[in-house]
Write an enzyme that holds these catalytic residues in place. Structure first.
Site, PDB file in Angstrom:
ATOM      1  CG  HIS A  45       0.251  -0.315   2.391  1.00 37.53           C
ATOM      2  ND1 HIS A  45       1.005  -0.711   3.035  1.00 37.53           N
ATOM      3  CD2 HIS A  45      -0.372   1.043   3.623  1.00 37.53           C
ATOM      4  CE1 HIS A  45       1.295  -0.245   4.039  1.00 37.53           C
ATOM      5  NE2 HIS A  45       1.017   0.910   4.480  1.00 37.53           N
ATOM      6  CG  ASP A  72       1.442   5.437   4.960  1.00 34.33           C
ATOM      7  OD1 ASP A  72       1.015   3.979   5.667  1.00 34.33           O
ATOM      8  OD2 ASP A  72       2.691   5.377   6.220  1.00 34.33           O
ATOM      9  CG  HIS A  78       4.890   0.952   3.029  1.00 36.79           C
ATOM     10  ND1 HIS A  78       4.585   2.525   2.710  1.00 36.79           N
ATOM     11  CD2 HIS A  78       4.306   0.925   3.985  1.00 36.79           C
ATOM     12  CE1 HIS A  78       3.229   2.615   3.144  1.00 36.79           C
ATOM     13  NE2 HIS A  78       3.638   1.483   4.643  1.00 36.79           N
ATOM     14  NE  ARG A 107       1.730   5.867   9.759  1.00 37.62           N
ATOM     15  CZ  ARG A 107       0.238   5.311   8.848  1.00 37.62           C
ATOM     16  NH1 ARG A 107       0.398   3.921   8.589  1.00 37.62           N
ATOM     17  NH2 ARG A 107      -0.575   5.955   8.772  1.00 37.62           N
TER      18      ARG A 107
END
Length: 281
Positions: A102, A104, A255, A272
């Protein structure tokens, strides 16, 4: 700063810089150019607090607050916690977050520009993050395929239902979270506004169908792209080390995490932050 390549394909490692200190405009501009040009940057030997990570991330743009609020930092909602640890019977973070191909926030009108991961805990082996250079994958297409794909748009769907090969995660969304994730439409080929370079914007975990095409034709094109983009010549598997802070350009890469494949007793925990990007063009 000492700069060295992460691989022959793309990415750089940077040592000799403290992201927790105030970067002057010249140093920041250099970092931004390295990020844009190399798509994947690993800052070595860092020790970032939550506050310092947020301050550094905000230099690149406004930060997103993830819809899976149960995994956000209780004091800093801009930080999304990725972890397979359980503390006092409660997950420290999402245990298998991003364990599919995907980009993000591709399911949003304005997908992510940059993602920054701050390694808190790294297992002795396993837990790699897999990356693909989607610009190189586009450049390798035949002229016929490039012409075929230009102008096509695709539906991007959070937790795409037509998944195979484990391209999803175990977490269930509540009704309020589902209402925050309606389908969005983005071009299959997008242009990075910082470079003018084009890349493929199709991801097995989120791209559901091509607008205006019969299902069979749509599936045939997407299946080709899903297989084409993950070829070894476009891919780099990043091995984490303690103290790593890694950021990447979601506009030109995709990623996949591998946390769910860790053996029992091996733990991986990261913080994150996600920088909001532009609407793809």
């Amino acid at each position: 700063m000492q700069i060295s390549p992460l691989s022959e394909r793309f990415g750089v490692a940077i040592d000799g810089i403290d992201l927790g200190s105030a970067l002057d405009p010249e140093a920041f501009d250099r970092l931004h150019r390295l990020f844009v040009d190399h798509k994947l940057v690993c800052f070595k030997n860092q020790s970032l607090s939550a506050e310092a990570q947020i301050a550094f991330s905000r230099r690149f743009g406004p930060l997103e607050v993830h819809i899976l609020s149960q995994y956000n930092h209780p004091e800093h909602p801009e930080i999304f916690r990725l972890s397979n640890r359980v503390v006092d019977g409660k997950p420290m973070g999402i245990s298998d977050g991003g364990s599919y191909w995907h980009s993000d926030l591709a399911f949003q009108e304005q997908p992510a520009k940059a993602t920054i991961l701050n390694a808190l805990e790294i297992p002795p082996e396993g837990g790699d993050t897999l990356f693909v250079n989607m610009e190189a994958a586009y450049e390798a297409l035949s002229d016929e395929w490039k012409q075929r794909l230009q102008g096509l748009q695709a539906v991007h769907r959070y937790r795409r239902k037509q998944t195979t090969d484990g391209q999803s995660t175990q977490v269930e969304l509540n009704d309020a979270q589902k209402n925050q994730t309606p389908d969005v439409v983005h071009p299959l080929i997008r242009t990075n506004p910082d470079t003018g370079r084009q890349s493929i914007f199709a991801h097995k975990g989120m791209t559901a169908e091509i607008v205006g095409l019969p299902r069979e034709e749509s599936d045939r094109i997407l299946d080709f792209l899903f297989e084409h983009t993950v070829q070894p010549q476009f891919r780099y598997d990043f091995r984490w080390s303690p103290g790593d802070v890694v950021m990447w350009d979601n506009r030109s890469t995709m990623h996949s995490a591998t946390t769910r494949d860790l053996p029992p007793g091996q733990y991986r925990s990261l913080y994150r932050t996600t920088v909001r990007g532009e609407r793809p063009i």
